[in-house]
Design a protein around this motif. Sequence first.
Motif, PDB file in Angstrom:
ATOM      1  N   GLU A  27     -24.210 -96.685 -16.760  1.00 13.72           N
ATOM      2  CA  GLU A  27     -24.052 -95.606 -17.728  1.00 13.72           C
ATOM      3  C   GLU A  27     -23.036 -95.994 -18.782  1.00 13.72           C
ATOM      4  O   GLU A  27     -21.834 -95.977 -18.526  1.00 13.72           O
ATOM      5  CB  GLU A  27     -23.596 -94.328 -17.021  1.00 13.72           C
ATOM      6  N   SER A  28     -23.501 -96.358 -19.950  1.00 14.40           N
ATOM      7  CA  SER A  28     -22.658 -96.645 -21.122  1.00 14.40           C
ATOM      8  C   SER A  28     -21.397 -97.432 -20.806  1.00 14.40           C
ATOM      9  O   SER A  28     -20.331 -97.138 -21.316  1.00 14.40           O
ATOM     10  CB  SER A  28     -22.255 -95.338 -21.799  1.00 14.40           C
ATOM     11  N   GLY A  29     -21.509 -98.414 -19.933  1.00 13.96           N
ATOM     12  CA  GLY A  29     -20.347 -99.244 -19.645  1.00 13.96           C
ATOM     13  C   GLY A  29     -19.250 -98.539 -18.880  1.00 13.96           C
ATOM     14  O   GLY A  29     -18.150 -99.044 -18.778  1.00 13.96           O
ATOM     15  N   ARG A  30     -19.558 -97.359 -18.325  1.00 11.16           N
ATOM     16  CA  ARG A  30     -18.522 -96.601 -17.612  1.00 11.16           C
ATOM     17  C   ARG A  30     -18.697 -96.630 -16.107  1.00 11.16           C
ATOM     18  O   ARG A  30     -17.728 -96.568 -15.371  1.00 11.16           O
ATOM     19  CB  ARG A  30     -18.514 -95.153 -18.072  1.00 11.16           C
ATOM     20  N   ARG A  31     -19.930 -96.652 -15.637  1.00  8.26           N
ATOM     21  CA  ARG A  31     -20.173 -96.520 -14.209  1.00  8.26           C
ATOM     22  C   ARG A  31     -21.435 -97.296 -13.851  1.00  8.26           C
ATOM     23  O   ARG A  31     -22.423 -97.245 -14.560  1.00  8.26           O
ATOM     24  CB  ARG A  31     -20.373 -95.039 -13.884  1.00  8.26           C
ATOM     25  N   THR A  32     -21.372 -97.990 -12.743  1.00 10.79           N
ATOM     26  CA  THR A  32     -22.533 -98.701 -12.214  1.00 10.79           C
ATOM     27  C   THR A  32     -22.844 -98.112 -10.855  1.00 10.79           C
ATOM     28  O   THR A  32     -21.929 -97.774 -10.098  1.00 10.79           O
ATOM     29  CB  THR A  32     -22.227-100.209 -12.066  1.00 10.79           C
ATOM     30  N   ALA A  33     -24.134 -97.988 -10.536  1.00 11.86           N
ATOM     31  CA  ALA A  33     -24.528 -97.442  -9.248  1.00 11.86           C
ATOM     32  C   ALA A  33     -25.760 -98.172  -8.724  1.00 11.86           C
ATOM     33  O   ALA A  33     -26.591 -98.642  -9.495  1.00 11.86           O
ATOM     34  CB  ALA A  33     -24.828 -95.948  -9.370  1.00 11.86           C
ATOM     35  N   VAL A  34     -25.848 -98.250  -7.403  1.00 11.10           N
ATOM     36  CA  VAL A  34     -27.013 -98.799  -6.729  1.00 11.10           C
ATOM     37  C   VAL A  34     -27.201 -98.019  -5.428  1.00 11.10           C
ATOM     38  O   VAL A  34     -26.230 -97.709  -4.743  1.00 11.10           O
ATOM     39  CB  VAL A  34     -26.858-100.322  -6.471  1.00 11.10           C
ATOM     40  N   ARG A  35     -28.428 -97.663  -5.123  1.00  6.21           N
ATOM     41  CA  ARG A  35     -28.738 -96.941  -3.884  1.00  6.21           C
ATOM     42  C   ARG A  35     -29.326 -97.942  -2.901  1.00  6.21           C
ATOM     43  O   ARG A  35     -30.321 -98.585  -3.168  1.00  6.21           O
ATOM     44  CB  ARG A  35     -29.717 -95.805  -4.136  1.00  6.21           C
ATOM     45  N   VAL A  36     -28.670 -98.049  -1.731  1.00  5.06           N
ATOM     46  CA  VAL A  36     -29.093 -98.974  -0.688  1.00  5.06           C
ATOM     47  C   VAL A  36     -29.315 -98.193   0.595  1.00  5.06           C
ATOM     48  O   VAL A  36     -28.393 -97.531   1.082  1.00  5.06           O
ATOM     49  CB  VAL A  36     -28.030-100.072  -0.450  1.00  5.06           C
ATOM     50  N   ARG A  37     -30.548 -98.238   1.095  1.00  4.90           N
ATOM     51  CA  ARG A  37     -30.896 -97.561   2.351  1.00  4.90           C
ATOM     52  C   ARG A  37     -30.415 -96.108   2.367  1.00  4.90           C
ATOM     53  O   ARG A  37     -29.832 -95.642   3.330  1.00  4.90           O
ATOM     54  CB  ARG A  37     -30.367 -98.344   3.538  1.00  4.90           C
ATOM     55  N   GLY A  38     -30.638 -95.432   1.253  1.00  7.24           N
ATOM     56  CA  GLY A  38     -30.315 -94.009   1.142  1.00  7.24           C
ATOM     57  C   GLY A  38     -28.884 -93.673   0.774  1.00  7.24           C
ATOM     58  O   GLY A  38     -28.544 -92.516   0.602  1.00  7.24           O
ATOM     59  N   VAL A  39     -28.023 -94.676   0.640  1.00  7.48           N
ATOM     60  CA  VAL A  39     -26.619 -94.439   0.295  1.00  7.48           C
ATOM     61  C   VAL A  39     -26.366 -94.969  -1.109  1.00  7.48           C
ATOM     62  O   VAL A  39     -26.688 -96.120  -1.413  1.00  7.48           O
ATOM     63  CB  VAL A  39     -25.667 -95.142   1.293  1.00  7.48           C
ATOM     64  N   GLU A  40     -25.787 -94.124  -1.971  1.00 10.81           N
ATOM     65  CA  GLU A  40     -25.447 -94.569  -3.322  1.00 10.81           C
ATOM     66  C   GLU A  40     -24.037 -95.125  -3.349  1.00 10.81           C
ATOM     67  O   GLU A  40     -23.090 -94.486  -2.896  1.00 10.81           O
ATOM     68  CB  GLU A  40     -25.550 -93.430  -4.332  1.00 10.81           C
ATOM     69  N   TYR A  41     -23.925 -96.349  -3.891  1.00  9.91           N
ATOM     70  CA  TYR A  41     -22.638 -96.995  -4.108  1.00  9.91           C
ATOM     71  C   TYR A  41     -22.401 -97.001  -5.609  1.00  9.91           C
ATOM     72  O   TYR A  41     -23.290 -97.371  -6.375  1.00  9.91           O
ATOM     73  CB  TYR A  41     -22.647 -98.425  -3.577  1.00  9.91           C
ATOM     74  N   ALA A  42     -21.208 -96.607  -6.035  1.00 13.00           N
ATOM     75  CA  ALA A  42     -20.929 -96.523  -7.465  1.00 13.00           C
ATOM     76  C   ALA A  42     -19.489 -96.931  -7.738  1.00 13.00           C
ATOM     77  O   ALA A  42     -18.635 -96.894  -6.857  1.00 13.00           O
ATOM     78  CB  ALA A  42     -21.176 -95.102  -7.967  1.00 13.00           C
ATOM     79  N   GLY A  43     -19.247 -97.317  -8.993  1.00 11.88           N
ATOM     80  CA  GLY A  43     -17.900 -97.672  -9.404  1.00 11.88           C
ATOM     81  C   GLY A  43     -17.873 -98.099 -10.852  1.00 11.88           C
ATOM     82  O   GLY A  43     -18.910 -98.196 -11.504  1.00 11.88           O
ATOM     83  N   THR A  44     -16.679 -98.354 -11.347  1.00  8.83           N
ATOM     84  CA  THR A  44     -16.521 -98.778 -12.733  1.00  8.83           C
ATOM     85  C   THR A  44     -16.550-100.289 -12.875  1.00  8.83           C
ATOM     86  O   THR A  44     -16.570-100.800 -13.983  1.00  8.83           O
ATOM     87  CB  THR A  44     -15.202 -98.242 -13.330  1.00  8.83           C
ATOM     88  N   ARG A  45     -16.531-100.996 -11.748  1.00  5.75           N
ATOM     89  CA  ARG A  45     -16.610-102.454 -11.753  1.00  5.75           C
ATOM     90  C   ARG A  45     -17.597-102.895 -10.678  1.00  5.75           C
ATOM     91  O   ARG A  45     -17.725-102.258  -9.649  1.00  5.75           O
ATOM     92  CB  ARG A  45     -15.252-103.086 -11.476  1.00  5.75           C
ATOM     93  N   LEU A  46     -18.255-104.021 -10.925  1.00  6.97           N
ATOM     94  CA  LEU A  46     -19.221-104.534  -9.962  1.00  6.97           C
ATOM     95  C   LEU A  46     -18.575-104.923  -8.642  1.00  6.97           C
ATOM     96  O   LEU A  46     -19.219-104.899  -7.603  1.00  6.97           O
ATOM     97  CB  LEU A  46     -19.945-105.748 -10.549  1.00  6.97           C
ATOM     98  N   ASP A  47     -17.313-105.291  -8.654  1.00  7.42           N
ATOM     99  CA  ASP A  47     -16.646-105.703  -7.420  1.00  7.42           C
ATOM    100  C   ASP A  47     -16.016-104.531  -6.672  1.00  7.42           C
ATOM    101  O   ASP A  47     -15.320-104.723  -5.690  1.00  7.42           O
ATOM    102  CB  ASP A  47     -15.598-106.769  -7.710  1.00  7.42           C
ATOM    103  N   ALA A  48     -16.289-103.304  -7.116  1.00 11.59           N
ATOM    104  CA  ALA A  48     -15.684-102.134  -6.472  1.00 11.59           C
ATOM    105  C   ALA A  48     -16.685-100.989  -6.344  1.00 11.59           C
ATOM    106  O   ALA A  48     -16.368 -99.843  -6.630  1.00 11.59           O
ATOM    107  CB  ALA A  48     -14.463-101.687  -7.267  1.00 11.59           C
ATOM    108  N   LEU A  49     -17.886-101.298  -5.897  1.00 13.31           N
ATOM    109  CA  LEU A  49     -18.890-100.252  -5.687  1.00 13.31           C
ATOM    110  C   LEU A  49     -18.641 -99.623  -4.329  1.00 13.31           C
ATOM    111  O   LEU A  49     -18.578-100.310  -3.308  1.00 13.31           O
ATOM    112  CB  LEU A  49     -20.303-100.844  -5.761  1.00 13.31           C
ATOM    113  N   THR A  50     -18.475 -98.296  -4.316  1.00 19.16           N
ATOM    114  CA  THR A  50     -18.080 -97.578  -3.104  1.00 19.16           C
ATOM    115  C   THR A  50     -18.990 -96.380  -2.884  1.00 19.16           C
ATOM    116  O   THR A  50     -19.386 -95.720  -3.835  1.00 19.16           O
ATOM    117  CB  THR A  50     -16.618 -97.088  -3.249  1.00 19.16           C
ATOM    118  N   ALA A  51     -19.274 -96.096  -1.611  1.00 19.59           N
ATOM    119  CA  ALA A  51     -20.070 -94.919  -1.262  1.00 19.59           C
ATOM    120  C   ALA A  51     -19.224 -93.665  -1.455  1.00 19.59           C
ATOM    121  O   ALA A  51     -17.993 -93.698  -1.374  1.00 19.59           O
ATOM    122  CB  ALA A  51     -20.534 -95.014   0.189  1.00 19.59           C
ATOM    123  N   ALA A  52     -19.888 -92.546  -1.682  1.00 22.09           N
ATOM    124  CA  ALA A  52     -19.199 -91.256  -1.783  1.00 22.09           C
ATOM    125  C   ALA A  52     -18.551 -90.934  -0.429  1.00 22.09           C
ATOM    126  O   ALA A  52     -18.987 -91.425   0.618  1.00 22.09           O
ATOM    127  CB  ALA A  52     -20.187 -90.163  -2.171  1.00 22.09           C
TER     128      ALA A  52
END
Length: 153
Positions: A27-52
């Motif tokens: 999202e506009s360079g602010r947030r990256t997200a990926v859903r893996v096996r039903g869990v969404e991991y998100a963060g502002t950097r690729l090396d810090a994607l975290t589940a809710a």
Amino acid sequence: MSSESTEVRTGWYRDRRGAEAVAVTAESGRRTAVRVRGVEYAGTRLDALTAAEADGGLPLTDCVLEWDLPLPVALADGSVQPATLCCLLALGEPASDGTPERVDLQLTLHWGGAAYESGLAGGDFEQALDRVRRQLPPGTRFERAGAPAAASV
């Protein structure tokens, strides 16, 4: 109407349990997200994607994510040629604090019959992209400025 944009790229997620197709969203360079096996991991950097917190709040670790981005190259004469940026993010096993013990990001630009590689970098997308940019012939640039930003994919 918002000036914000969302980019979705398909790719692959792999870990010890197998592989699956995923959608990587930026999202506009602010947030990256990926859903893996039903869990969404998100963060502002690729090396810090975290589940809710509701999904355990753990960082994404011990896996590989791959996706491609169209990234046209503009030549000094003003013409634009198609190119593809292949992205490979490897996240190590969890350290004692839960974060990946290592983060390896490799970008490879396929353009004009050649491949320009970033080499292994930490999770900083812009830094890896700059390594690729510096290898391009004089007078060339990426058509889409800043693509993708630190949180983009």
